[in-house]
Design a protein around this motif. Structure first.
Motif, PDB file in Angstrom:
ATOM      1  N   LEU A  74      15.718 -40.193 -29.077  1.00 14.91           N
ATOM      2  CA  LEU A  74      15.330 -41.190 -30.082  1.00 14.91           C
ATOM      3  C   LEU A  74      13.811 -41.322 -30.107  1.00 14.91           C
ATOM      4  CD1 LEU A  74      17.971 -43.974 -29.383  1.00 14.91           C
ATOM      5  CD2 LEU A  74      18.061 -42.142 -31.048  1.00 14.91           C
ATOM      6  N   SER A  75      13.296 -41.660 -31.271  1.00 13.82           N
ATOM      7  CA  SER A  75      11.852 -41.840 -31.393  1.00 13.82           C
ATOM      8  C   SER A  75      11.466 -43.146 -30.715  1.00 13.82           C
ATOM      9  CB  SER A  75      11.464 -41.881 -32.857  1.00 13.82           C
ATOM     10  OG  SER A  75      11.966 -43.058 -33.432  1.00 13.82           O
ATOM     11  N   SER A  77      10.574 -45.837 -31.783  1.00 12.58           N
ATOM     12  CA  SER A  77      11.056 -47.079 -32.387  1.00 12.58           C
ATOM     13  C   SER A  77      12.416 -47.476 -31.814  1.00 12.58           C
ATOM     14  CB  SER A  77      11.155 -46.904 -33.906  1.00 12.58           C
ATOM     15  OG  SER A  77      12.182 -45.986 -34.197  1.00 12.58           O
ATOM     16  N   HIS A  79      15.176 -46.676 -32.786  1.00 15.02           N
ATOM     17  CA  HIS A  79      16.059 -47.055 -33.894  1.00 15.02           C
ATOM     18  C   HIS A  79      17.415 -46.350 -33.778  1.00 15.02           C
ATOM     19  CE1 HIS A  79      17.282 -48.159 -37.909  1.00 15.02           C
ATOM     20  NE2 HIS A  79      17.597 -46.893 -38.130  1.00 15.02           N
ATOM     21  N   TYR A  81      21.475 -46.349 -35.788  1.00 16.11           N
ATOM     22  CA  TYR A  81      22.130 -46.801 -37.006  1.00 16.11           C
ATOM     23  C   TYR A  81      23.639 -46.708 -36.851  1.00 16.11           C
ATOM     24  CZ  TYR A  81      22.142 -41.760 -37.728  1.00 16.11           C
ATOM     25  OH  TYR A  81      22.308 -40.406 -37.556  1.00 16.11           O
ATOM     26  N   GLN A 118      15.934 -35.638 -37.527  1.00 15.09           N
ATOM     27  CA  GLN A 118      16.131 -37.083 -37.313  1.00 15.09           C
ATOM     28  C   GLN A 118      14.790 -37.745 -36.981  1.00 15.09           C
ATOM     29  OE1 GLN A 118      19.267 -38.918 -37.556  1.00 15.09           O
ATOM     30  NE2 GLN A 118      17.657 -40.462 -37.718  1.00 15.09           N
ATOM     31  N   ARG A 119      14.000 -37.045 -36.174  1.00 14.33           N
ATOM     32  CA  ARG A 119      12.689 -37.596 -35.794  1.00 14.33           C
ATOM     33  C   ARG A 119      11.794 -37.727 -37.029  1.00 14.33           C
ATOM     34  NH1 ARG A 119      11.130 -33.797 -31.831  1.00 14.33           N
ATOM     35  NH2 ARG A 119      12.943 -34.454 -30.656  1.00 14.33           N
ATOM     36  N   ASP A 122      12.928 -40.727 -38.884  1.00 13.64           N
ATOM     37  CA  ASP A 122      12.580 -41.983 -38.199  1.00 13.64           C
ATOM     38  C   ASP A 122      11.083 -42.276 -38.260  1.00 13.64           C
ATOM     39  OD1 ASP A 122      15.190 -42.360 -37.523  1.00 13.64           O
ATOM     40  OD2 ASP A 122      15.001 -41.562 -35.492  1.00 13.64           O
ATOM     41  N   GLN A 123      10.282 -41.217 -38.146  1.00 17.26           N
ATOM     42  CA  GLN A 123       8.845 -41.445 -37.969  1.00 17.26           C
ATOM     43  C   GLN A 123       8.083 -41.627 -39.275  1.00 17.26           C
ATOM     44  OE1 GLN A 123       7.549 -38.304 -35.337  1.00 17.26           O
ATOM     45  NE2 GLN A 123       8.301 -39.392 -33.528  1.00 17.26           N
ATOM     46  N   ARG A 236      18.147 -45.024 -42.836  1.00 15.85           N
ATOM     47  CA  ARG A 236      16.704 -45.259 -42.679  1.00 15.85           C
ATOM     48  C   ARG A 236      16.156 -46.143 -43.793  1.00 15.85           C
ATOM     49  NH1 ARG A 236      12.514 -46.624 -41.341  1.00 15.85           N
ATOM     50  NH2 ARG A 236      10.661 -45.454 -40.697  1.00 15.85           N
TER      51      ARG A 236
END
Ligand SMILES: [Zn+2]
Length: 276
Positions: A74-75, A77, A79, A81, A118-119, A122-123, A236
């Motif tokens: 995960l980044s 953050s 985050h 979901y 995904q990164r 997220d970023q 997101r």
């Protein structure tokens, strides 16, 4: 933006950072003491439910949130979901010694997004309410690469931001089958260039599948990647399945895109079920 701090302020800044680091170390230590450890002989899988956070999930399994986040790539953050599948690592006492050459176990499912994608999702600095639609296109030609599309949009269509779409999914000809490429319009959160209406381009994320779907259907891997990508973007950008449209459904002038053989209704229906 570069921020210059005076010497005094910079020193104070460093002291504050040290304090934060001390506090973090203290609380991580306290966490290890307070949270009961439940032994797990092997990794488990957990599907994130609405309202979960990385902290509530980590607490329920008795593991530090940082460990859970790192294990799942995960980044920063942290985050998560609803519907996302997480790997809950086995307890350290029963885990085999980690080998440097051992590849981390990955959740291989048809809907899993590569971590790098995904990164990138997220970023990106997505402002709340920035996007209202996710629009699906086909390239209209059997073979395609991001470089060729970017060249076409920049040089022939005179779009200064190049590649009109946010994402491109390959069909095995030019790009890998199901391979997802992330364009600068997504990473920099620029308006799209894929719809006839400029107003719609400001609120619509564009995804292009390589292929001519008037002639043949998209490959199963393209569809798997599309579904995973769209679900991640919905999470997101806080969009419902109603926000997902084909080019034909949303464009102000008629277009056949994404082609008569694109399975629009079954694809849009499949977004309604939470797990898949
Ligand atoms: Zn289109």
């Amino acid at each position: 933006m570069v921020v210059y701090l005076g010497v005094d302020r910079r020193w104070r800044h460093i002291q504050i950072l040290k304090l934060v680091a001390l506090h973090t170390a203290f609380w991580l230590g306290a966490w290890a003491l307070v949270v009961p450890i439940t032994a797990r002989a092997a990794d488990e899988s957990y599907t994130v439910k609405r309202g979960d956070t990385i902290y509530t999930i980590a607490r329920s399994y008795g593991i530090p949130p940082t460990v859970l986040a790192e294990r799942n790539g995960l980044s920063r953050s942290f985050h998560v979901y609803a519907g996302q599948r997480l790997t809950i690592p086995a307890s350290p006492v029963t885990r085999r010694p980690a080998s440097a050459t051992e590849a981390p176990a990955q959740n291989i499912s048809p809907t899993a997004l590569p971590r790098s994608i995904q990164r990138a999702i997220d970023q990106a600095p997505v402002r709340p309410g920035r996007w209202q639609y996710i629009v699906v296109h086909h390239s209209g030609v059997d073979t395609g690469t991001v470089k060729a599309m970017d060249h076409y949009h920049r040089e022939v269509r005179h779009m200064e931001n190049g590649l009109a779409y946010d994402f491109v999914i390959g069909n095995g000809s030019g790009m890998g089958d199901g391979e997802i490429a992330v364009g600068p319009r997504w990473t920099q959160q620029l308006d799209g260039g894929h719809l006839a209406s400029e107003a719609q381009n400001k609120v619509a994320i564009g995804i292009c599948l390589v292929g001519n779907f008037d002639e043949c259907r998209p490959t199963p891997r393209e569809m798997d990647s599309l579904r995973a990508l769209v679900k991640a973007l919905m999470a997101r950008c806080q969009l419902t399945p109603h926000a997902v449209k084909t080019h034909q459904q949303i464009n102000i002038v008629h277009t056949r895109c994404p082609g008569a053989k694109f399975p629009a209704s079954s694809f849009l229906d499949s977004l309604q079920s939470p797990g898949r």
